[in-house]
Design an enzyme around this catalytic site. Structure first.
Site, PDB file in Angstrom:
ATOM      1  N   GLN A   1      89.205 118.364   8.841  1.00 42.03           N
ATOM      2  CA  GLN A   1      89.650 117.363   7.872  1.00 42.03           C
ATOM      3  C   GLN A   1      88.505 116.434   7.478  1.00 42.03           C
ATOM      4  O   GLN A   1      87.957 115.729   8.330  1.00 42.03           O
ATOM      5  CB  GLN A   1      90.798 116.556   8.497  1.00 42.03           C
ATOM      6  CG  GLN A   1      91.242 115.362   7.691  1.00 42.03           C
ATOM      7  CD  GLN A   1      92.393 114.626   8.362  1.00 42.03           C
ATOM      8  OE1 GLN A   1      93.559 114.936   8.152  1.00 42.03           O
ATOM      9  NE2 GLN A   1      92.062 113.649   9.192  1.00 42.03           N
ATOM     10  N   GLY A   2      88.143 116.435   6.200  1.00 41.69           N
ATOM     11  CA  GLY A   2      87.063 115.561   5.730  1.00 41.69           C
ATOM     12  C   GLY A   2      87.612 114.334   5.030  1.00 41.69           C
ATOM     13  O   GLY A   2      87.628 114.263   3.802  1.00 41.69           O
ATOM     14  N   TYR A   3      88.098 113.407   5.813  1.00 42.26           N
ATOM     15  CA  TYR A   3      88.704 112.196   5.242  1.00 42.26           C
ATOM     16  C   TYR A   3      87.819 110.965   5.486  1.00 42.26           C
ATOM     17  O   TYR A   3      87.296 110.363   4.561  1.00 42.26           O
ATOM     18  CB  TYR A   3      90.095 111.950   5.846  1.00 42.26           C
ATOM     19  CG  TYR A   3      91.212 112.790   5.247  1.00 42.26           C
ATOM     20  CD1 TYR A   3      90.952 113.912   4.470  1.00 42.26           C
ATOM     21  CD2 TYR A   3      92.549 112.453   5.474  1.00 42.26           C
ATOM     22  CE1 TYR A   3      91.984 114.670   3.924  1.00 42.26           C
ATOM     23  CE2 TYR A   3      93.586 113.206   4.930  1.00 42.26           C
ATOM     24  CZ  TYR A   3      93.311 114.305   4.163  1.00 42.26           C
ATOM     25  OH  TYR A   3      94.331 115.042   3.639  1.00 42.26           O
TER      26      TYR A   3
ATOM     27  N   GLU B   1      96.994  99.538  15.526  1.00 40.78           N
ATOM     28  CA  GLU B   1      97.161  98.343  14.711  1.00 40.78           C
ATOM     29  C   GLU B   1      97.678  98.714  13.317  1.00 40.78           C
ATOM     30  O   GLU B   1      98.533  98.023  12.752  1.00 40.78           O
ATOM     31  CB  GLU B   1      95.823  97.596  14.612  1.00 40.78           C
ATOM     32  CG  GLU B   1      95.389  96.933  15.933  1.00 40.78           C
ATOM     33  CD  GLU B   1      94.998  97.931  17.024  1.00 40.78           C
ATOM     34  OE1 GLU B   1      94.551  99.055  16.693  1.00 40.78           O
ATOM     35  OE2 GLU B   1      95.158  97.602  18.217  1.00 40.78           O
TER      36      GLU B   1
ATOM     37  N   GLU C   1     104.580 113.790   9.788  1.00 36.79           N
ATOM     38  CA  GLU C   1     103.902 113.171  10.916  1.00 36.79           C
ATOM     39  C   GLU C   1     104.835 113.001  12.112  1.00 36.79           C
ATOM     40  O   GLU C   1     104.434 113.178  13.256  1.00 36.79           O
ATOM     41  CB  GLU C   1     103.363 111.812  10.443  1.00 36.79           C
ATOM     42  CG  GLU C   1     103.007 110.822  11.504  1.00 36.79           C
ATOM     43  CD  GLU C   1     103.277 109.425  11.003  1.00 36.79           C
ATOM     44  OE1 GLU C   1     102.331 108.693  10.748  1.00 36.79           O
ATOM     45  OE2 GLU C   1     104.457 109.066  10.857  1.00 36.79           O
TER      46      GLU C   1
ATOM     47  N   SER D   1      86.354 116.129  13.132  1.00 36.07           N
ATOM     48  CA  SER D   1      86.548 116.836  14.395  1.00 36.07           C
ATOM     49  C   SER D   1      86.571 118.335  14.165  1.00 36.07           C
ATOM     50  O   SER D   1      87.167 118.810  13.204  1.00 36.07           O
ATOM     51  CB  SER D   1      87.846 116.383  15.049  1.00 36.07           C
ATOM     52  OG  SER D   1      87.701 115.033  15.438  1.00 36.07           O
TER      53      SER D   1
END
Lengths: 393, 373
Positions: free
Chosen positions: A126-128, A380, A244, A161
């Site tokens: 994932q390239g976020y 958070e 999710e 990752s």
């Protein structure tokens, strides 16, 4: 109101239990219990074994090669996997990009990518995140400029990752500059062999190789690699928000493995001639951890039950993520505590038997767990999400 | 697997909530409590008329044979509106102790009708929360029995007409065998009832028994499994009560965050308060999950049941006190006042946290049970 499985579910449970009765190598056990990912070749082996059984994608619809399982069946599957010390499936293809492809992709994209996710022939990362865009993802600056029938990507991604293992990356990049930061962002699929991509390891405190920087320097990909509409990439994240809850649910179910890891370590170790697990101090700490795991698992069961009846479970997915990360941190820390002085023996120096049998995984797990409250929306940020979505604050 | 109330249970829950809004209004709290036992008696008669008192009593004992989930539906409302009534003790605990016994048949009818109230006493000076540590002595007189000893805490016992107490018929003080259950008339000679008001409006008692006539209930040497199962039912009911109270306290606090202005803005715009509020709501979700877990495991084997109930008790006690404390904190000074409802929720949560064994006791019990199935 009841906790019972019906006859069909019980039959299904037996079937799954039988599947897991063999084929889970002993060498996986400690790493899996410590919440650590197995080596890529082991995860590929595991994914292919599931796929051969028709169980490669427990959360996908049947038409895309998924199982089409009910939420109860998913729960049973994950519980049995956890019980057998099987690992969680690698999620970036299965749970992150796969569902976006089958929801927004073209027929050609579906045909090309989905089957290879199921077999892990394609490994997606994932390239976020970027150096300046972590929790504030909309601050991302990577550009994808149109040039004829291509996009040319330039920029830098962080915390990518498994980029060192992956065959493909899905990248969020700016295709236009708009007044509103969330607009003009597109989701683009990139083959990792494309010239101009460079992966650089980010060493992490647990000394396990997870993650990377990813540099994009004039990376040229065909426009057909755009997923969905140009400039609408931000919105596709929403499909993930809805899914999710299932990803959090699955990971939370695997916490029972950590309980077993702690229990075994505390049974093995003796303090003053008594197994540590029988000392009142440790026993109550373990009990507390286990009780909180039960609470979280019951929250997960309620989530699955909501999903089964099509009810909105609101931000309970965020709550599960929040509590799961706290508990995986508490559990792995307790495991390290159970190892006592030997927990200092991390790696063998080659002149003897080396560290305890749990090591280095128990300590690596405890260190790795610290990132679970940071990635995927930090604790958070989860608080902010719950405050906004559930409480209207 | 199903976590939804049935339509009937939902209706029951709604009617208890409506009744609570009308008769236990937060704004009238101090007035309601000041009216004392007379008021409680009126409320009790109303609840009897609505059929709620006989709901948990077995059908074979003349009750409605309501399920544990039915009781949970009632208890959520009892907690939300802080009904200071002996429902758990008289309608859940005592009927579970007396279920199917000849000795209790008549009394159970009266409890269901609201004409008698009963309480149960187990704990003694040296027992902690251990139900198996029993030193109250029994002497047999022909068909009758006489009891001597002391029970240090009888939940809701101050106004009870009858007491069910544990007493030792055989074995050593701490043995689980050799414990019996006995029924005692409040008017019995030799019985002294020392009542106390609790900070949450409940009214408890201490019992001194000096050669008191008592009616044996069931097998007088093997009551421990019955006692433990009955207390587990009472705990599960109280978990639902705690959940109702927590949710009410959280809602009041959320309302306060939205309406209270300081520094020129609603205090709910401050992130530190938003995050605290989220933690309260998460604690409430965990507590609700644990109330379900405990309640829906009541019918299973004793190992599974006690493990589930102790786990529920630990987590709900912790969450309940946390939510009560934070509700007071986020209300600021007014939260500390006697009048404001959140302070009543905190007081009740503190008492619930230690009723039938505090978190320490149940954590230890859970640990001793070893791994789950």
């Amino acid at each position: 109101m009841n906790l019972d499985f019906d006859a069909d579910d019980l039959r299904f449970r037996d079937e799954v239990r039988e599947f897991f009765a063999d084929g889970i190598p002993e060498t996986w056990r400690t790493r899996v219990r410590a919440g650590l990912r197995l080596d890529p070749e082991d995860l590929i082996y595991y994914q292919r074994r599931l796929h051969a059984r028709g169980w490669g994608a427990p959360t996908w619809p049947v038409e895309y090669g998924g199982t089409g399982w009910t939420p109860t069946q998913q729960y049973i599957f994950w519980s049995e996997a956890a019980r057998a010390d099987a690992p969680a499936q690698f999620h970036q293809g299965l749970e992150l990009i796969g569902p976006i492809i089958f929801t927004y992709g073209t027929d050609e994209q579906k045909a090309r990518y989905l089957p290879r996710i199921l077999t892990l022939d394609d490994w997606w990362c994932q390239g976020y995140s970027e150096p300046g865009a972590g929790s504030d993802l909309a601050a991302l600056r990577t550009r994808a400029d149109r040039d004829g029938d291509d996009y040319v990507l330039n920029g830098q991604k962080m915390w990518t990752s498994y980029a060192h293992v992956a065959s493909h990356v899905f990248v969020l990049a700016r295709t236009s500059q708009e007044a509103k930061r969330q607009q003009g962002i597109s989701l683009i699929l990139v083959d990792m062999n494309t010239p101009g991509l460079r992966v650089q390891k980010i060493p992490t405190m647990d000394e396990k190789y997870h993650t990377n920087e990813l540099f994009l320097d004039d990376v040229r990909v065909p426009v057909s690699n755009l997923l969905g509409e140009e400039g609408k990439g931000w919105g596709y994240g929403k499909v993930l928000l809805d899914r999710e809850r299932m990803v959090s649910a699955a990971t939370a179910i695997f916490l029972t493995q950590t309980v077993r890891g702690i229990r075994d370590a505390a049974t093995r170790r003796r303090v003053g001639g008594v197994p540590l697990i029988e000392t009142p101090g440790f026993a109550t700490k373990l009990a507390q951890f286990e009780i909180e795991v039960i609470a979280l698992q019951t929250m997960v069961l309620r989530l699955m039950d909501d999903a089964a009846r099509g009810a909105d479970s609101g931000p309970r997915g965020s709550m599960v993520k929040l509590r799961w990360s706290q508990l995986t941190q508490a559990g792995t820390a307790l495991w390290v505590e159970a190892l006592g002085p030997e927990s200092a023996h991390f790696a063998p120096l080659g002149n003897g038997d080396g560290p305890a049998e749990d090591m280095p995984y128990a300590l690596q797990g405890a260190l790795y767990s610290r990132v679970t409250s940071i990635y995927g929306g930090s604790s958070e940020i989860q608080h902010n999400i719950i405050a906004r979505r559930a409480l209207g604050l | 697997m199903d976590f939804a109330y049935s339509d009937e249970q939902q209706m029951l829950r709604d009617s208890v909530l409506r009744y609570g809004e009308e008769h236990w209004a937060a704004a009238d709290r101090l007035k309601t409590l000041a009216a004392g036992p007379e008021m409680t008696k009126r409320r009790w008669a109303e609840m009897a008329e609505l059929g709620w008192l006989m709901l948990p009593i077995a059908e074979s004992d003349g009750g409605l044979g309501g399920s544990a989930a039915d009781v949970m539906a009632v208890m959520e409302g009892v907690g939300r509106h802080l009904m200071a009534v002996p429902y758990v003790t008289s309608c859940v605990l005592v009927p579970a102790l007396l279920e199917g016994s000849e000795a209790g048949a008549e009394l159970l009818g009266e409890i269901g009708a609201g004409t008698a109230v009963a309480a149960a006493g187990f704990l003694e000076a040296d027992s902690g929360y251990d139900l198996r540590h029993v030193t109250t002595r029994t002497v047999r007189h022909g068909e009758g029995w006489r009891l001597s000893g002391a029970k240090v805490h009888v939940e809701d016992g101050a106004d009870a007409d009858w007491f069910v107490v544990s007493a030792r018929t055989a074995g050593a003080d701490h043995e689980s065998d050799g414990i019996g259950l006995f029924l005692i008339d409040r008017a019995a000679e030799g019985l002294a009832v020392d009542g106390s008001r609790a900070i949450d409006g409940h009214r408890h008692a201490r019992l001194m028994l000096d050669d008191v006539a008592a009616i044996p209930v069931g097998d007088v040497e093997a009551a421990t499994p019955v006692i433990e199962a009955a207390v587990d039912r009472a705990i599960a009911a109280q978990l639902a009560e705690a959940v109702g109270s927590m949710e009410a306290a959280s809602e009041a606090t959320l309302d306060h965050l939205r309406t209270r202005h300081q520094f020129g803005v609603a205090i709910g715009s401050f992130q530190v308060l938003q995050h605290r509020m989220v933690d309260m709501v998460v604690a409430g979700e965990e507590a609700r999950s644990m109330a379900y877990h405990a309640t829906l495991n009541l019918g299973r084997d004793p190992h599974t049941r006690t493990r589930a109930v102790s786990a529920g008790k630990v987590r709900v006690a912790e969450s309940g006190v946390y939510v009560g404390q934070q509700a007071v904190q986020l209300h600021g000074g007014v939260g500390f006042s006697e009048e404001l409802i959140v302070s009543h929720h905190l007081r009740r949560q503190m008492m619930l946290a230690q009723a039938f064994g505090n978190a320490d006791h149940h954590r230890t019990r859970f640990a001793r049970l070893g791994a789950g199935a």
